[in-house]
Design a protein around this motif. Sequence first.
Motif, short mmCIF file in Angstrom:
data_model
loop_
_atom_site.label_atom_id
_atom_site.label_comp_id
_atom_site.label_asym_id
_atom_site.label_seq_id
_atom_site.Cartn_x
_atom_site.Cartn_y
_atom_site.Cartn_z
N ASN A 98 0.84 -1.19 0.00
CA ASN A 98 0.00 0.00 0.00
C ASN A 98 0.88 1.24 0.00
N LYS A 110 -4.31 -4.80 -7.04
CA LYS A 110 -5.41 -4.08 -6.38
C LYS A 110 -6.36 -3.47 -7.39
N SER A 119 -12.71 -1.39 -2.42
CA SER A 119 -11.51 -0.90 -1.75
C SER A 119 -10.27 -1.24 -2.57
N LYS A 120 -9.39 -0.27 -2.71
CA LYS A 120 -8.16 -0.48 -3.46
C LYS A 120 -7.00 -0.93 -2.57
N LYS A 123 -5.88 -4.82 3.23
CA LYS A 123 -6.26 -4.58 4.63
C LYS A 123 -5.32 -5.22 5.64
#
Length: 158
Positions: A98, A110, A119-120, A123
Amino acid sequence: MGIYDYSAITLSGEEKSLADFQGKVLLIVNTASKCGFTPQYKGLEALYKTLQPKGLEVLGFPCNQFGKQEPGAADEIGAFCEKNYGVSFTMFDKVDVNGGDAHPLYDFLKKEAPGVLGSKGIKWNFTKFLVNKDGKVVKRYAPTDKPEAIQKDIEALL
């Protein structure tokens, strides 16, 4: 760009192109050695041992972005994976998944398979991406999805 246009550095320090895995089904996973999901290494290795002869490759990408759960250097990560889980699938050097320093492969993954509600971001550790033999990202799995639970999806692509 497609999946085969990317490369990454392995734990042993060599650059490896994903083009080397062309024609294989890929399970790409961001990993960590000190995570509650770390025991999934056992399931990933079992999938690899069982399905590698049929064309599966598991690619592990250690990441220290979640709770700093992968603090070690490449040699420590490799030793941990081998000693504790007998990992024999390809492991790459630590990457970010990320943010601005995310490995370009993860930006691609992603984009191709967004998470819940579009969501890109990734998590947590042990998010998994399944890629078919043509290099298309077909599914994204949550960290809570155990490797054995996705075996049928993998076998359908082999």
